[in-house]
Design a protein around this motif. Structure first.
Motif, PDB file in Angstrom:
ATOM      1  N   PRO A  32       0.851  -1.187   0.000  1.00 14.33           N
ATOM      2  CA  PRO A  32       0.000   0.000   0.000  1.00 14.33           C
ATOM      3  C   PRO A  32       0.887   1.236   0.000  1.00 14.33           C
ATOM      4  CG  PRO A  32      -0.632  -1.487   1.780  1.00 14.33           C
ATOM      5  CD  PRO A  32       0.614  -2.046   1.188  1.00 14.33           C
ATOM      6  N   HIS A  91      -1.693   4.288  -4.319  1.00 10.37           N
ATOM      7  CA  HIS A  91      -3.064   3.899  -3.952  1.00 10.37           C
ATOM      8  C   HIS A  91      -3.805   4.982  -3.196  1.00 10.37           C
ATOM      9  CE1 HIS A  91      -0.395   0.306  -4.057  1.00 10.37           C
ATOM     10  NE2 HIS A  91      -1.295  -0.031  -4.956  1.00 10.37           N
ATOM     11  N   LYS A 116      -8.636   7.167  -4.287  1.00 12.71           N
ATOM     12  CA  LYS A 116      -7.328   7.553  -3.745  1.00 12.71           C
ATOM     13  C   LYS A 116      -7.434   8.697  -2.736  1.00 12.71           C
ATOM     14  CE  LYS A 116      -4.674   5.990  -7.769  1.00 12.71           C
ATOM     15  NZ  LYS A 116      -3.450   6.157  -8.576  1.00 12.71           N
ATOM     16  N   TRP A 287      -5.935   0.669  -1.214  1.00 14.96           N
ATOM     17  CA  TRP A 287      -5.095  -0.362  -1.855  1.00 14.96           C
ATOM     18  C   TRP A 287      -5.964  -1.577  -2.216  1.00 14.96           C
ATOM     19  CZ3 TRP A 287      -3.120  -4.803   1.212  1.00 14.96           C
ATOM     20  CH2 TRP A 287      -2.133  -5.542   0.580  1.00 14.96           C
ATOM     21  N   LEU A 290      -8.461  -0.659  -5.128  1.00 15.11           N
ATOM     22  CA  LEU A 290      -7.821  -0.551  -6.439  1.00 15.11           C
ATOM     23  C   LEU A 290      -7.337  -1.916  -6.922  1.00 15.11           C
ATOM     24  CD1 LEU A 290      -6.037   2.835  -5.794  1.00 15.11           C
ATOM     25  CD2 LEU A 290      -7.806   2.432  -7.487  1.00 15.11           C
ATOM     26  N   ARG A 291      -6.922  -2.766  -5.990  1.00 18.51           N
ATOM     27  CA  ARG A 291      -6.530  -4.133  -6.354  1.00 18.51           C
ATOM     28  C   ARG A 291      -7.712  -4.876  -6.936  1.00 18.51           C
ATOM     29  NH1 ARG A 291      -3.670  -7.834  -1.944  1.00 18.51           N
ATOM     30  NH2 ARG A 291      -5.423  -7.118  -0.727  1.00 18.51           N
ATOM     31  N   GLY A 296      -4.896  -1.042  -9.539  1.00 22.37           N
ATOM     32  CA  GLY A 296      -3.696  -0.799  -8.721  1.00 22.37           C
ATOM     33  C   GLY A 296      -2.676  -1.903  -8.952  1.00 22.37           C
TER      34      GLY A 296
END
Ligand code: NAP
Length: 297
Positions: A32, A91, A116, A287, A290-291, A296
């Motif tokens: 992250p 992130h 973000k 994090w 976005l993953r 991300g």
């Protein structure tokens, strides 16, 4: 006897959950990453920056302070926001505020991807807070609520007050307290500098959240006996006996309130450490978001 509500155990519980989330990181995956954008001048934000750096290091979050030169001005800030939006290795982004003219904080934060915007102060995140589906909530507001919940202060269905109505602190805090989530559902009075009779406004309140940035504002002449106080205010006052010649104080006068308020958060050591822990927790949430969306690294 006034109970002293320390932030440390609350911050530790949040950090524990943050560490567990980071432990789910797969081999080769980027950690992250939080970028804190700040001006290259001395400002109160520097103090917060140092605390962010320490907490990130402790938790395994990559922390990248990014300074904007005063000479480059507002255009550089907007360019930086656009670049950080595009960067899949970033992130979470925090923008220093308040910012003096000619910077336009609202314009800059409005350009930031909501996932973000871990400070939760962009229009989309604040709007989602109004509709009770926030992505990120301002860490300081979340910290004040989590601290109050941890110590089981009277909130649910109770008359509570928020002193201060800024878009980044008082207003989101009032919305959180008002929300339909378990333990909240408070009956909220919001006071501000134009409130004609603050003492009357606070009269019925069992818990008072103060976010005015006015040292000494809350004292036994103003608040009702037996109320609990969450002191969000953070100001620096001259103190020749201290290194640097100053010390941090809140809005509440602890001497006057001792034996009068039922409970009080200290400054420093109350809301502050919890705010940093909340920011780190939001970074990990960004994090994860976005993953999941594949945006991300
Ligand atoms: P701000 O933008 O200056 O807002 C202060 C608010 O307090 C305003 O709504 C103002 O009313 C109100 N106010 C000022 N004087 C008052 C008075 N005498 N009586 C009643 N209301 C009064 O400040 P902010 O950014 O919201 O921050 C508030 C405080 O929280 C500051 O001390 C800041 O340092 C602190 N803070 C602490 C943390 C932490 O981690 N502990 C984090 C962030 C901020 P008007 O709207 O009418 O002007």
């Amino acid at each position: 006897m006034t109970e002293r509500l320390e932030g440390k155990p609350v911050a530790e519980a949040i950090d524990h959950a943050t560490r567990a989330a980071i432990a789910s990181r797969k081999m080769g995956e980027a950690p992250p990453t939080l970028v804190s954008v700040h001006r290259d001048v001395e400002s109160p934000f520097r103090f917060y920056l140092r605390r962010q750096e320490k907490a990130a290091a402790r938790l395994g979050i990559r922390f990248l302070p990014q300074s904007i030169s005063a000479a480059d001005g507002p255009a550089a800030l907007l360019r930086t926001v656009a670049e950080l939006n595009r960067d899949p290795g970033v992130h979470a982004v925090l923008l220093e505020h308040p910012l003096p003219a000619p910077y336009d904080f609202l314009e800059a934060v409005s350009g930031l991807r909501p996932e973000k915007d871990v400070d939760g102060v962009g229009p989309l995140n604040l709007g989602r807070l109004v509709s009770q589906r926030p992505v990120h909530v301002p860490p300081v507001a979340q910290a004040a609520v989590d601290l109050a919940l941890h110590y089981q202060l009277p909130i649910e269905g109770e008359p509570v007050a928020v002193v201060g109505r800024s878009e980044t602190v008082g207003l989101p805090l009032a919305l959180l307290l008002l929300s339909r989530a378990a333990g909240r559902n408070a009956t909220v009075t919001i006071a501000h500098s134009r409130t004609r009779d603050l003492k009357s406004a606070l009269k019925q309140c069992r818990t008072i959240f103060s976010c005015a940035g006015r040292p000494g504002l809350l004292n036994r002449g103003l608040v009702p006996e037996g109320c609990a106080i969450v002191d969000v205010g953070l100001s620096s006052v001259p103190d020749p006996g201290r290194p640097g010649g100053s010390r941090a104080v809140g809005d509440a006068d602890p001497v006057s309130l001792d034996g009068w308020a039922s409970a009080l958060t200290p400054v420093p050591g109350g809301v502050g450490p919890v705010t940093v822990a909340e920011l780190m927790a939001s970074t990990v949430r960004a994090w994860e978001l976005l993953r999941r969306s594949g945006a991300g690294e």
